[in-house]
Every structure is written in structure tokens, then in C-alpha cells.
Write a protein that holds these residues in place. Structure first.
Motif, PDB file in Angstrom:
ATOM      1  N   ALA A 105     -51.389 -18.420 -55.618  1.00  0.00           N
ATOM      2  CA  ALA A 105     -50.312 -17.828 -56.415  1.00  0.00           C
ATOM      3  C   ALA A 105     -49.726 -16.628 -55.678  1.00  0.00           C
ATOM      4  N   ILE A 106     -50.601 -15.768 -55.184  1.00  0.00           N
ATOM      5  CA  ILE A 106     -50.128 -14.591 -54.436  1.00  0.00           C
ATOM      6  C   ILE A 106     -49.366 -15.019 -53.190  1.00  0.00           C
ATOM      7  N   GLY A 107     -49.933 -15.981 -52.462  1.00  0.00           N
ATOM      8  CA  GLY A 107     -49.311 -16.473 -51.231  1.00  0.00           C
ATOM      9  C   GLY A 107     -47.911 -16.987 -51.499  1.00  0.00           C
ATOM     10  N   ASN A 108     -47.757 -17.762 -52.561  1.00  0.00           N
ATOM     11  CA  ASN A 108     -46.442 -18.281 -52.909  1.00  0.00           C
ATOM     12  C   ASN A 108     -45.480 -17.167 -53.287  1.00  0.00           C
ATOM     13  N   THR A 109     -46.000 -16.211 -54.041  1.00  0.00           N
ATOM     14  CA  THR A 109     -45.134 -15.151 -54.556  1.00  0.00           C
ATOM     15  C   THR A 109     -44.572 -14.283 -53.429  1.00  0.00           C
ATOM     16  N   GLU A 110     -45.389 -14.061 -52.401  1.00  0.00           N
ATOM     17  CA  GLU A 110     -44.960 -13.077 -51.398  1.00  0.00           C
ATOM     18  C   GLU A 110     -44.027 -13.637 -50.327  1.00  0.00           C
ATOM     19  N   ILE A 111     -43.806 -14.952 -50.315  1.00  0.00           N
ATOM     20  CA  ILE A 111     -42.993 -15.550 -49.238  1.00  0.00           C
ATOM     21  C   ILE A 111     -41.637 -14.860 -49.042  1.00  0.00           C
ATOM     22  N   PRO A 112     -40.857 -14.635 -50.116  1.00  0.00           N
ATOM     23  CA  PRO A 112     -39.537 -14.022 -49.878  1.00  0.00           C
ATOM     24  C   PRO A 112     -39.644 -12.669 -49.183  1.00  0.00           C
ATOM     25  N   ALA A 113     -40.720 -11.912 -49.502  1.00  0.00           N
ATOM     26  CA  ALA A 113     -40.862 -10.582 -48.914  1.00  0.00           C
ATOM     27  C   ALA A 113     -41.181 -10.666 -47.426  1.00  0.00           C
ATOM     28  N   ILE A 114     -41.840 -11.766 -47.022  1.00  0.00           N
ATOM     29  CA  ILE A 114     -42.134 -11.937 -45.593  1.00  0.00           C
ATOM     30  C   ILE A 114     -40.827 -12.020 -44.822  1.00  0.00           C
TER      31      ILE A 114
END
Ligand code: ADP
Ligand code: MG
Length: 657
Positions: A105-114
Motif C-alpha cells: 500500500a505504501i509502495g503504491n501510494t508513494e509512486i507519484p512522489a518518486i
């Protein structure tokens, strides 16, 4: 609401090719949406809602008409500019969530910020905060497969909010959810709107549309009504626990840091993708492993053989010429040619370029000592022979010039002979008398084993050449004349001088000269050619391996088209997608290269363990070249699939099944 609407469409039209002509899916769309609005776009299935939403979110472009975002026309923006707009201003929520199944869930959520270049800690903290706010605090590490539909949709909302999301675009966000989960999602959207996000909700469901404050109705690609919805429930302006107001975008790290973060993401995704298909990756790698292993092993083997052969040659003595009768090695008459005689040797010895000259004759005979018999090569040599050939004594002495002239029966035997004949005694062979044929000879010296070609198992004994000529051959012609070239003279010059000198003496060139320098060069050239040949075959196998990598990368890209669409929707640049797949290809090849080099070393070790005479000499250059080569294969053969992935159209990618 400011005077300038956030979103402004004028005469927007979207056509798709259909058969010979085109079909207009959207036509004459005029629409203004102000910042902070909560608007529902309603219409039957197929009326063009998703098409409109994709245009609003800069995933798709209008065929004609004008779209301004915050007053800025979007028609002339290139794909990366559009990606930037998506990254910084839009958050997409899809009916089918479109989460990446390998990520938590965290991994998916942070993609745009990468892709926005936010530092890792900040990214994590923010993703955790948003997920917690959405009630997923105890599901942070869960994969999408371990979450319910409602929870997955909340993760996708979190992802949409990650970069701030001035505008939240939700395409049928409740379409796949049960009533209660759907209700939760709508409540979240209303709360987000209350916090200042502009929310555009696409739905075919009246009950869902009723939640918005303004309802735009589409029918067959045209807006048929646009009215405020007074009945919308007023969301209490919840104190923002999230602090994710639309304008609040997390601070980004510097350009370098951002590039590094994106590379890390590529790397992480490549590793994940490789692990997700372990067997497939391994089989793909195998081509590279075998290719690299054979290149490295063959080059090492070639170098090993070259060194071995050269060390054999150097045991022939440095800078020597050996003159044989006949035209060449293959000359069948050379045994009958008697023109090479002692006087030739004596004349050559007086030449300035000769540091030492010795005639040689040879025959084979049976050696006898007590009950032991063995056949041996009997060499008749001059005194200089031992120095010219660099033969070393183990014990005793060599015969002297007087002995050579006097047909003495003093014999020097080699180590092999000593071991064979004197196997039964522990006494020194020196002084013992052995029978060579019928001739009794006194052993005066034992030499080291000769290193030369094919001489390892043979027995060799040395007598004065006069002795062999008279007592064994009954003939005064020579097998060869061995000449050591003076240290300050070039070997090839000495070769030429000797040829001229002997040709003059004999009246014709009825001899040939073996020059250790020539042999050395020939062997070096031969092994180099052989190494090149084998390396060429190995390179072919590498190319085949590379094609395998390309094939698998094409499969990988086509399997992950949807992932590519999602990444583009959240703002990945084309270069980010290219980099991700290129990284995967290079990683597969590089790991293949490492395993290949390991395999080559293992092969060398195995040969050494089994006592083979093959020698592997590895060079740092070869290994470095192997790594470079495998990287290059990854880049070259990964390019096409990765480039194809980068050029995908985000809408087409997202709608691919
Ligand atoms: P909605 O979301 O309102 O159900 P869409 O916007 O997805 O409708 O599609 C509207 C129309 O456009 C449909 O008739 C659909 O068949 C057509 N359409 C959508 N995408 C394409 C495409 N890539 N090529 C051709 N026609 C398309
Ligand atoms: Mg749709």
C-alpha cells in the motif's frame, strides 16, 4: 473562486479513427470548472465521460478545440510537459484501482512522489500519513491482493493525493465496490472537496452524481445539461488531519537527488519484476551466462596455452637457429641429403654472429643396465650443445672438446633415463657403465628433463657427435647444426646471413633454418587467431543471448502495459519508463555476466582440480570487457522494448486488458 476558471474547455472535440473515416466521441464541449468545485460528469455508458475525463486530466489530447489549465493552453505541450501537469496538479482514481500488485500500500501510494523528486523519508512519511488518514494504518505493508476492494480504492485515493492533487479525477470510483465501501469513498471525496481540492467525479449513477454540487450531463459526446445541485449534502469542513490541501506539494530534493531517486525506483522495479518471474529471468539469463562464460574461459585458455607453448619454446634456448638439410620439415628426401657436414658447422662457428655452434646427429637405440632395457633417443652433440640449448646438469659433468673429437664413450643421460635404468639402485648413476646398443658407455652426467615438445616421456642420452657418427651411423653427415646467435645480433639478421653463407658454400639452398623467434611468433599468431575465432563464436552466442533478452523484455513490457499506463497517469516521464525497462534489461545481462565470469572461473578451477594440462590465465581486462559487454547487450537489446514502452499512449495503456 477566482475570475479565471481553473479548467476551461472551448469547442473540444475528440475523434477516433473508425473504418475509412473518423467517429467523434466528443463534440463541441464547452466547460469551465473553477478551483474548489465538486462536479459530477454524468451520462450513460459510452457517452464519452471517460474520454472527457482523460482530456481534462491531460492523459489524452483533444483532436480540436482549446483546453486551458489555469489559463495556460495545453495544445502545444509535449508529452513530458503533460506528464509534469499530471504530476503536479492531477490525481487519478480509477474504477479498477490500477494498483501495482508487486508493491505494498505504501509502495503504491508513494509512486507519484518518486517522479516528483521527493526524498525517500518524506515520501514514506507522507504516504503513511495519508493512508492512516484514510483508515489504512494497519494495512500499510499489504499488497493489493491482500486488501478488499474498498481498501484498494482507498489506496488509490491516497496515491492520487500524494503530490497534492489540486484536481482529483475519479472515473466511476464506486463502480466496482459494494454499497458501504462506495459510500466511504464518496465521503472521502466530499471531505477532500471540503479541504479545497477540486473534485471531478465521473459516473453513470444518479445516486452517486447527487453527491456533487454541480452535475454536467453528457449524451453522445455532447453536454446536454449543466446545472448546480442544491441537494448536495454539505460536508462539515473537517479539520484537515491530513494537511493535504491542494496547494501543498511536498518539497522536492535537488535535481541530482531526484534523478537518483528515480533510478532507485527503476532499480527496485527491475528487481521486483525479475523476482516475480524467477524462472523466466533465469532462463533468459542463461544465454548471457553461457556466452560470457565461454568468452572469458576461451580467452583465458588461449592465453594459458600461449604462455605454456612459449615457455616450451624458451626451453629450446634463446635466439637459436637450427639448420636442417632439405627444403622443409616435410621434405621426404631430407634424410638422404648428405650435404650438411661438419665443415659447415666449423665454418659457421667462425662467423661473428655465432656465439656457439654445435653439430647434432641422432639415432635411436636400446639402453641396457643390468636387467633393465629401454629404448632411447641417442643424440650426438658438440660441447656447445648444452649451453646453446640451456640444458642444466643435475649431477656430474658434460664431456669436453677433447672427448668430442676422440669419439669418447662418455655419456650424459637425462633424468628420465636415470630414473628408468637405475630404478633398482639408490647409488648415483655417475661412473656406471651402460650399454648403448652394443657400445659400453660410462655415465658422466645427468641432466634435467628436457622441456621441449613431446619430450616429456622420452629417454634421451647425449654422446659426442663423433661417437654417434662412427659407432652408430657410419656416416659423417649431420642431422642439424645448432647455432646460438650472439647476444648483440638480431636473430632474423643472423638467419639471413646464415642462409647466404651456406647457400654460397653449397651452391644451392638445400637446407632450411628453424628460428626460435619465428616459432615464437608463429605460435603467438596461431593462438591469437584461435582465440579470436573462439571468441567470435562466443560473441555470436552472446548476440543470441541478447535476442533472448530482447524477446523477454518485449514480453515483460506487454505484460505490464497497464503498469506503464498507471505510471504515466501519475506523472512518469517517457524517460522514466525507458529507464525502468532499460534498467531491467541491463540488470538481467549484468547478473548474467557476473554468473558467466563465475562459471568461467569455476571451469578453470575444475580443470585444475582434475589435473588437466590446460591452464587458464584470466586477465582483468577480459573480465572488465565481459561486464562492459553484458551491459552493452542489455542496453542494445533492451532499447527497443523499453523505447516502445516509453512511447505508449497512456490512455491506450490504461485501457489495455
Ligand atoms: P464512457 O466512459 O462514457 O462509458 P468512453 O469515453 O469510454 O465512454 O467512450 C465513449 C465512446 O468512445 C465509446 O463509444 C467508445 O466505444 C469510444 N471509444 C473510446 N475509446 C476509443 C478508442 N480508443 N478508439 C475508438 N473508439 C473509442
Ligand atoms: Mg468510462
Amino acid at each position: 473562486m477566482s475570475d479565471e476558471p481553473l479548467i476551461s474547455l472551448r469547442g473540444v472535440r475528440r475523434e477516433y479513427p473508425a473504418g475509412e473515416g473518423t467517429v467523434a466521441v466528443l463534440a463541441d464541449v464547452d466547460l469551465d470548472i473553477g478551483a474548489g468545485e465538486f462536479i459530477a460528469i454524468m451520462g450513460a455508458s459510452g457517452s464519452g465521460k471517460s474520454t472527457l475525463m482523460n482530456i481534462l486530466g491531460c492523459l489524452d489530447r483533444a483532436t480540436a478545440g482549446d483546453y486551458r489549465f489555469a489559463g495556460r493552453p495545453t495544445a502545444d505541450l509535449d508529452p513530458d510537459d503533460l506528464a509534469e501537469l499530471r504530476r503536479e496538479h492531477f490525481g487519478f482514481i480509477f474504477q479498477r484501482y490500477h494498483l501495482l500488485s508487486e508493491l505494498s500500500a505504501i509502495g503504491n501510494t508513494e509512486i507519484p512522489a518518486i517522479y516528483a523528486g521527493v526524498s525517500a523519508e518524506e515520501r514514506r512519511a507522507r504516504a503513511r500519513a495519508i493512508l492512516t488518514r484514510l483508515g489504512l494504518a494497519d494495512r500499510l505493508g499489504h499488497r493489493p491482493g491482500q486488501l478488499s476492494g474498498g481498501q484498494q480504492q482507498r489506496v488509490s485515493i491516497a496515491r492520487a493525493l500524494m503530490n497534492g492533487a489540486d484536481v482529483v479525477l475519479a472515473d466511476e470510483p464506486t463502480g466496482a465496490l459494494d454499497r458501504r465501501s462506495g459510500e466511504e469513498v464518496l465521503k472521502i471525496l466530499a471531505e477532500l472537496n471540503a479541504e479545497g481540492h477540486t473534485v471531478i467525479l465521473v459516473t453513470h449513477d444518479h445516486d452517486v452524481a447527487r453527491r456533487a454540487r454541480r452535475i454536467v450531463e453528457l449524451s453522445d459526446g455532447r453536454i446536454v445539461s449543466d446545472r448546480p445541485n442544491e441537494a448536495a449534502p454539505i460536508e462539515a469542513d473537517a479539520a484537515s488531519a491530513l494537511g493535504s490541501g491542494p496547494s501543498e506539494t511536498p518539497a522536492s530534493v535537488g535535481v541530482l537527488g531526484a534523478a537518483l531517486a528515480r533510478f532507485q525506483e527503476s532499480f527496485r522495479m527491475a528487481v521486483l519484476a525479475m523476482f516475480a518471474h524467477r524462472l523466466r529471468t533465469f532462463l533468459t539469463m542463461l544465454g548471457i551466462v553461457i556466452g560470457i562464460a565461454s568468452v572469458v574461459a576461451m580467452v583465458a585458455l588461449g592465453e594459458g596455452s600461449r604462455r605454456k607453448v612459449l615457455s616450451n619454446i624458451s626451453s629450446l634456448g634463446t635466439n637459436t637457429l637450427e639448420i636442417f638439410p632439405g627444403k622443409d620439415f616435410g621434405d621426404v628426401r631430407s634424410a638422404k641429403i648428405k650435404t650438411l657436414v661438419l665443415s659447415d658447422a666449423e665454418a659457421l662457428a667462425r662467423q661473428t654472429f655465432a656465439a656457439g655452434v654445435t653439430p647434432t646427429v641422432a639415432t635411436s637405440s636400446t639402453l641396457r643396465f643390468g636387467a633393465i632395457e629401454a629404448s632411447a633417443q641417442v643424440n650426438g652433440v658438440g660441447v656447445d650443445y648444452f649451453t646453446v640449448r640451456g640444458v642444466k646438469l643435475l649431477s656430474g659433468r658434460f664431456f669436453d672438446a677433447a672427448a668430442a673429437r676422440a669419439m669418447s664413450q662418455e655419456i650424459v643421460i637425462d633424468e628420465n633415463t636415470a630414473k628408468t635404468l637405475f630404478a633398482d639402485t639408490t647409488e648415483s648413476p655417475i661412473g656406471k657403465v651402460i650399454l648403448v646398443g652394443k657400445v659400453p658407455c660410462t655415465v658422466i652426467g645427468v641432466t634435467q628433463k628436457q622441456q621441449g615438445f613431446g619430450s616429456s616421456g622420452n629417454l634421451s642420452v647425449f654422446l659426442a657427435y663423433t661417437t654417434v657418427q662412427v659407432r652408430f651411423l657410419g656416416d659423417t653427415s649431420l642431422r642439424s647444426i645448432l647455432l646460438r646467435v650472439a647476444d648483440d645480433v638480431d636473430t632474423s639478421l643472423a638467419d639471413e646471413a646464415t642462409t647466404a653463407f651456406l647457400t654460397r658454400r653449397h651452391g644451392s639452398k638445400d637446407f632450411f633454418i628453424l628460428n626460435t623467434d619465428d616459432i615464437r611468433q608463429t605460435i603467438t599468431a596461431t593462438t591469437t587467431t584461435l582465440t579470436l575465432l573462439i571468441a567470435a563464436i562466443a560473441v555470436i552466442s552472446l548476440v543470441v543471448g541478447g535476442i533472448g533478452v530482447m524477446n523477454i523484455m518485449l514480453v515483460s513490457v506487454s505484460e505490464r502495459v497497464k503498469e506503464i499506463g498507471v505510471r504515466m497517469a501519475v506523472g512518469a516521464r517517457r524517460s522514466d519508463i525507458l529507464q525502468q525497462f532499460l534498467t531491467e534489461a541491463v540488470l538481467v545481462c549484468l547478473i548474467g555476466g557476473v554468473l558467466g565470469v563465475g562459471l568461467a572461473f569455476a571451469a578453470g578451477l575444475a580443470f585444475a582440480l582434475f589435473g588437466s594440462s590446460f591452464v587458464f590465465v584470466y586477465s582483468a581486462t577480459t573480465i572488465l570487457a565481459a561486464f562492459l559487454c553484458s551491459t552493452l547487450i542489455g542496453v542494445v537489446f533492451g532499447w527497443l522494448p523499453a523505447h516502445g514502452a516509453a512511447l505508449l499512449d497512456p490512455v491506450a495503456a490504461l485501457s489495455r486488458d
